[in-house]
Design an enzyme around this catalytic site. Sequence first.
Site, PDB file in Angstrom:
ATOM      1  N   LYS A 191      31.080 -16.451 -59.623  1.00 10.45           N
ATOM      2  CA  LYS A 191      31.562 -17.819 -59.813  1.00 10.45           C
ATOM      3  C   LYS A 191      30.355 -18.702 -60.122  1.00 10.45           C
ATOM      4  CE  LYS A 191      34.869 -21.086 -57.888  1.00 10.45           C
ATOM      5  NZ  LYS A 191      35.584 -21.338 -59.144  1.00 10.45           N
TER       6      LYS A 191
HETATM    7  N1  PMP Z   1      39.565 -17.591 -61.979  1.00  5.23           N
HETATM    8  C1  PMP Z   1      38.644 -18.530 -62.242  1.00  5.23           C
HETATM    9  C2  PMP Z   1      37.844 -18.424 -63.492  1.00  5.23           C
HETATM   10  C3  PMP Z   1      38.449 -19.612 -61.363  1.00  5.23           C
HETATM   11  O1  PMP Z   1      37.558 -20.565 -61.631  1.00  5.23           O
HETATM   12  C4  PMP Z   1      39.225 -19.679 -60.192  1.00  5.23           C
HETATM   13  C5  PMP Z   1      39.039 -20.835 -59.237  1.00  5.23           C
HETATM   14  N2  PMP Z   1      38.052 -20.542 -58.277  1.00  5.23           N
HETATM   15  C6  PMP Z   1      40.166 -18.677 -59.955  1.00  5.23           C
HETATM   16  C7  PMP Z   1      40.301 -17.644 -60.868  1.00  5.23           C
HETATM   17  C8  PMP Z   1      40.970 -18.677 -58.696  1.00  5.23           C
HETATM   18  O2  PMP Z   1      40.159 -18.294 -57.629  1.00  5.23           O
HETATM   19  P1  PMP Z   1      40.460 -18.795 -56.153  1.00  5.23           P
HETATM   20  O3  PMP Z   1      41.866 -18.432 -55.886  1.00  5.23           O
HETATM   21  O4  PMP Z   1      39.518 -18.038 -55.290  1.00  5.23           O
HETATM   22  O5  PMP Z   1      40.247 -20.263 -56.156  1.00  5.23           O
END
Ligand code: PMP
Length: 301
Positions: free
Chosen positions: A152
């Site tokens: 991330k």
């Molecule tokens: N994919 C991407 C590219 C994201 O930025 C996010 C947001 N964090 C998600 C999926 C969803 O992840 P999460 O459920 O951990 O927020």
Amino acid sequence: MWRSGELLPWEEARIHVNAVGHASAAAVFEGIKAYRAADGERLLLFRLREHLERLRTSARICRLDLPYSTDEMVDAVVRTIRANGYRDDAYIRPWAFPEGIIREQMVPAGARCELVVDTWPFDSGLKRTQGCRAAVSSWLRISDASTPPRVKAFSNYHNGRLALMEARENGHDWPILLNERHKVTEGAAACLALVRDGVVITPSLTSGVLDSITRSTALTLLRELGVPVEEREVDRTELYLADELFFMGTAWEILPVTSIDGLPVGTGVPGPVTGRLEAAYTRLVRGESGEHRDWFTELHI
Ligand code: PMP
């Protein structure tokens, strides 16, 4: 804000302009939500520890030195929420970036990071009645072979942003990106699942997606609701045959998709499985179901 060990007034969290550009190529972050409990007495930080552990995995893959343990980061987030006196829903953004002034584009391995914890209020979209319009992007999703989507990192969002601008230009709300094998991956900042004949199908974690905490939560809730779940490769044309389609992510929560590439999804309105999941997710994050207590960091307000 909390910055590298201390709380300080938001306007004092400054940095030299030369510390921004190159360091940002190696900056990693998280997005976390604190929900006000239905009883009005508590803030419930949802899966805080898992998010901070994912921040550590992002730093590890990028070979950044993040000099804080998960416990220390939990403490930093809790202190920031308390210092701001939140009594309602708050979004939490911890982010780490190489410290000091870096003039090398290739930020060296092992660069020591600063950690910042920023927070702001948000309006939950749960219980929304409307879905969104999605379109498959002509931009492909970044891949584990080049810019790993499992990390991330802010720099990954160049990809989602290009796809989002294209989707908006063409009159849709959100893009869906395919990978280099032309299989479905995820949206610009959320994972994705379809429902067909009562089965929920979502691209596997090796398709080129973030290991989303909402995705893992949704799969757990669906299994508990007795809905069969498959994690596998998904073809683009399966999106056109889906009875239901939805995005899932911390920011977007559970967001129904009601049209895909201009075709209605199912009957063109949010479907029953998505509705049951959204209701279960709402009850969970608002502390009404009382289940999965270990997913919550509770603060009395
Ligand atoms: N994919 C991407 C590219 C994201 O930025 C996010 C947001 N964090 C998600 C999926 C969803 O992840 P999460 O459920 O951990 O927020």
